[in-house]
Write a protein that holds these residues in place. Structure first.
Motif, short mmCIF file in Angstrom:
data_model
loop_
_atom_site.label_atom_id
_atom_site.label_comp_id
_atom_site.label_asym_id
_atom_site.label_seq_id
_atom_site.Cartn_x
_atom_site.Cartn_y
_atom_site.Cartn_z
N ALA A 60 -0.27 4.88 8.17
CA ALA A 60 -0.50 3.72 7.31
C ALA A 60 -0.57 4.14 5.84
O ALA A 60 0.03 3.49 4.96
CB ALA A 60 -1.79 3.01 7.73
N LEU A 61 -1.28 5.22 5.52
CA LEU A 61 -1.35 5.69 4.14
C LEU A 61 0.01 6.21 3.66
O LEU A 61 0.37 6.04 2.48
CB LEU A 61 -2.41 6.77 4.01
CG LEU A 61 -3.87 6.29 4.15
CD1 LEU A 61 -4.82 7.48 4.11
CD2 LEU A 61 -4.20 5.30 3.02
N HIS A 62 0.76 6.83 4.58
CA HIS A 62 2.11 7.27 4.21
C HIS A 62 2.96 6.08 3.79
O HIS A 62 3.71 6.14 2.80
CB HIS A 62 2.75 8.00 5.39
CG HIS A 62 4.19 8.35 5.19
ND1 HIS A 62 4.59 9.38 4.36
CD2 HIS A 62 5.32 7.79 5.68
CE1 HIS A 62 5.91 9.45 4.38
NE2 HIS A 62 6.38 8.50 5.15
N ASN A 63 2.85 4.96 4.52
CA ASN A 63 3.60 3.76 4.17
C ASN A 63 3.13 3.17 2.84
O ASN A 63 3.94 2.63 2.07
CB ASN A 63 3.47 2.71 5.27
CG ASN A 63 4.25 3.09 6.52
OD1 ASN A 63 5.16 3.92 6.46
ND2 ASN A 63 3.87 2.51 7.65
N VAL A 64 1.82 3.25 2.58
CA VAL A 64 1.31 2.76 1.29
C VAL A 64 1.95 3.55 0.15
O VAL A 64 2.44 2.98 -0.84
CB VAL A 64 -0.23 2.89 1.24
CG1 VAL A 64 -0.73 2.58 -0.17
CG2 VAL A 64 -0.88 1.95 2.25
N VAL A 65 1.94 4.87 0.28
CA VAL A 65 2.51 5.72 -0.78
C VAL A 65 4.01 5.45 -0.94
O VAL A 65 4.53 5.39 -2.06
CB VAL A 65 2.26 7.20 -0.45
CG1 VAL A 65 3.01 8.11 -1.41
CG2 VAL A 65 0.76 7.50 -0.49
N LYS A 66 4.70 5.28 0.16
CA LYS A 66 6.16 5.19 0.12
C LYS A 66 6.67 3.82 -0.29
O LYS A 66 7.69 3.71 -0.98
CB LYS A 66 6.72 5.56 1.50
CG LYS A 66 8.23 5.71 1.54
CD LYS A 66 8.68 6.22 2.90
CE LYS A 66 10.20 6.41 2.94
NZ LYS A 66 10.66 6.89 4.26
N HIS A 67 5.95 2.75 0.13
CA HIS A 67 6.51 1.41 -0.04
C HIS A 67 5.67 0.44 -0.88
O HIS A 67 6.21 -0.51 -1.44
CB HIS A 67 6.73 0.75 1.34
CG HIS A 67 7.59 1.55 2.26
ND1 HIS A 67 8.94 1.76 2.03
CD2 HIS A 67 7.30 2.19 3.42
CE1 HIS A 67 9.45 2.48 3.02
NE2 HIS A 67 8.47 2.76 3.87
N ALA A 68 4.35 0.64 -0.96
CA ALA A 68 3.48 -0.43 -1.45
C ALA A 68 3.40 -0.53 -2.97
O ALA A 68 2.98 -1.57 -3.48
CB ALA A 68 2.07 -0.25 -0.88
N GLN A 69 3.75 0.55 -3.68
CA GLN A 69 3.57 0.57 -5.14
C GLN A 69 2.12 0.22 -5.48
O GLN A 69 1.84 -0.55 -6.41
CB GLN A 69 4.52 -0.42 -5.81
CG GLN A 69 5.99 -0.17 -5.52
CD GLN A 69 6.89 -1.23 -6.12
OE1 GLN A 69 6.58 -1.81 -7.18
NE2 GLN A 69 8.00 -1.49 -5.46
N ALA A 70 1.19 0.80 -4.72
CA ALA A 70 -0.23 0.49 -4.89
C ALA A 70 -0.92 1.53 -5.75
O ALA A 70 -0.46 2.67 -5.87
CB ALA A 70 -0.90 0.42 -3.52
N SER A 71 -2.04 1.14 -6.32
CA SER A 71 -2.86 2.09 -7.09
C SER A 71 -4.08 2.54 -6.30
O SER A 71 -4.68 3.56 -6.61
CB SER A 71 -3.32 1.45 -8.40
OG SER A 71 -4.10 0.28 -8.14
N SER A 72 -4.46 1.76 -5.26
CA SER A 72 -5.62 2.13 -4.46
C SER A 72 -5.47 1.59 -3.05
O SER A 72 -4.71 0.67 -2.78
CB SER A 72 -6.91 1.60 -5.10
OG SER A 72 -6.93 0.18 -5.07
N ALA A 73 -6.24 2.22 -2.14
CA ALA A 73 -6.27 1.78 -0.74
C ALA A 73 -7.67 2.01 -0.20
O ALA A 73 -8.43 2.84 -0.71
CB ALA A 73 -5.24 2.55 0.09
#
Length: 423
Positions: free
Chosen positions: A330-343
């Motif tokens: 899930a965190l890998h997908n956040v880094v790769k796709h989400a363009q997020a600053s935090s999780a």
């Protein structure tokens, strides 16, 4: 009034004497149906192929007048016993069998496998014990009291995967009903072998995919950084050879860049090692392993990851690792796709409204998926999402992927029974 044989009734059960045989046949039929049902349940539930096939072999013996049963599996052109009942243990059975083959022994079960047809051989034991070619196995084959022999191939999806050998008790002839029962039990054994093969291939494919992913990450991160370190070291060597032409400031700048590259490469390597083997799970538990991984993600990518963990019950190691892998993916997908600053990663037992469940959530503040909350992860064709769902379902749980108030939320719910409740 007492019933007698002269009355035409069975003196034990009171039924008409002519019905006694039919009654016994019916009971035998019921035992065989029950044996098939229990074997099918074992095939569905058992994690070990040898345990499953031992159960099948025992059920065959208990439901029929059969003295011994062997279930052989064929792998790479070799046969080995993977289930048995009625025979003494012999670790060197395969070696002895090979000796018999070299001596010229005729192996009827091999013919059954090759032709994919059932073979029935009356009075087989006497012939085996009288044949010198079978001498290496005389002590094993002579142990149980048996006479006739039946070999039934294990066939699944048109291919033979093994053989079920049945050794009939003296005086028992293989009749049509017994042979039909053996066919049914051979089908159960074939399904067990096929399921084990499919599981092994699935695990192999998953390992290949994981190795390929790790290779890509090594190339994209560590290899690139080490290459840059090499170039910076060459530049530093050139300045030294030129008598520090760039001055102390120039040398210091190159050294600082080398230090930063080395620190990044070390963080990436630690993250990859943790992916390969999350040792924190064994030593300090799931929550600690997740926190360590969150720190690694932050060091490598800059993504701020907060971990909120409640009081977790003691978990089986396999379940803890599956939950860790779900978090990791899930965190890998956040880094790769989400363009997020935090999780945020949340681990807890759930709440009072839903007792007996373990909750894992990974939420981010990125661009989102464009799907409503509760959307099944199976709607996505991504291998990572499918893998997360399979890990949750393996423990009777569920996985949902969808939109949160902001970004995306991955939610896994796993039923757990605390140890104190199970005692």
């Amino acid at each position: 009034m007492e019933t007698t044989e002269q009355d035409g009734r069975c003196p034990e059960c009171g039924r008409p004497a002519g019905d006694a045989g039919s009654f016994d046949d019916a009971r035998r039929g019921q035992r065989r149906l029950a044996a098939i049902a229990r074997a099918a349940s074992s095939v569905a539930d058992a994690a070990s192929l040898s345990v499953t096939l031992d159960v099948v072999a025992r059920e065959v013996m208990q439901a029929t007048h059969i003295a011994a049963v062997q279930i052989l599996r064929v792998e790479g052109g070799l046969m080995r016993v993977v289930g048995k009942a009625g025979f003494t243990d012999a670790e060197d059975f395969a070696e002895r069998l090979e000796q018999c083959r070299r001596l010229g022994a005729r192996m009827m079960f091999v013919e059954a496998f090759r032709t994919r047809s059932r073979i029935v051989v009356p009075h087989r034991k006497a012939a085996v014990l009288a044949d010198p070619a079978w001498a290496p196995l005389h002590d094993i084959m002579g142990g149980p009291e048996w006479d006739s022999f039946v070999a039934v191939p294990l066939v699944v999806r048109g291919r033979a995967v093994g053989v079920l050998n049945a050794y009939y008790s003296p005086g028992e002839d293989p009749g049509p009903e017994t042979l039909d029962f053996l066919d049914a039990m051979a089908d159960q054994a074939a399904m067990a072998v096929d399921s084990a093969d499919l599981l092994a291939r699935s695990r192999h494919d998953a390992q290949v995919e994981e190795r390929a992913r790790l290779a890509r990450e090594l190339h994209d991160s560590v290899v690139q950084q080490v290459f840059s370190m090499r170039m910076q070291a060459k530049a530093l060597r050139a300045q030294v050879d030129a008598g520090l032409g760039g001055g102390p400031d120039g040398v210091g700048a190159v050294a600082d860049e080398l230090l930063e590259l080395a620190q990044n490469a070390l963080a990436d390597l630690r993250g990859l090692v943790l992916q390969l083997h999350p040792t924190e799970l064994v030593g300090r538990g799931l929550a600690s392993a997740v926190r360590t991984h969150a720190e690694s993600v932050h060091a490598a990518t800059g993504l701020h990851v907060e971990v909120e963990a409640g009081q977790l019950p003691e978990l089986p190691t396999e379940l803890a690792e599956d939950l860790y892998r779900i978090t990791q993916e899930a965190l890998h997908n956040v880094v790769k796709h989400a363009q997020a600053s935090s999780a945020v990663v949340r681990l807890d037992r759930g709440d009072d409204r839903v007792p007996g469940w373990l909750l894992l959530e990974v939420c981010d503040d990125g661009v989102g998926l464009g799907r409503p909350a509760g959307t099944d992860a199976g709607c996505s064709g991504g291998i990572g999402l499918v893998s997360m769902r399979e890990r949750a379902e393996r423990w009777g749980g569920t996985l949902e992927v969808g939109g949160a108030r902001r970004g995306t939320r991955v939610r896994a719910r796993i039923p757990v029974t605390p140890l104190e409740a199970a005692s």
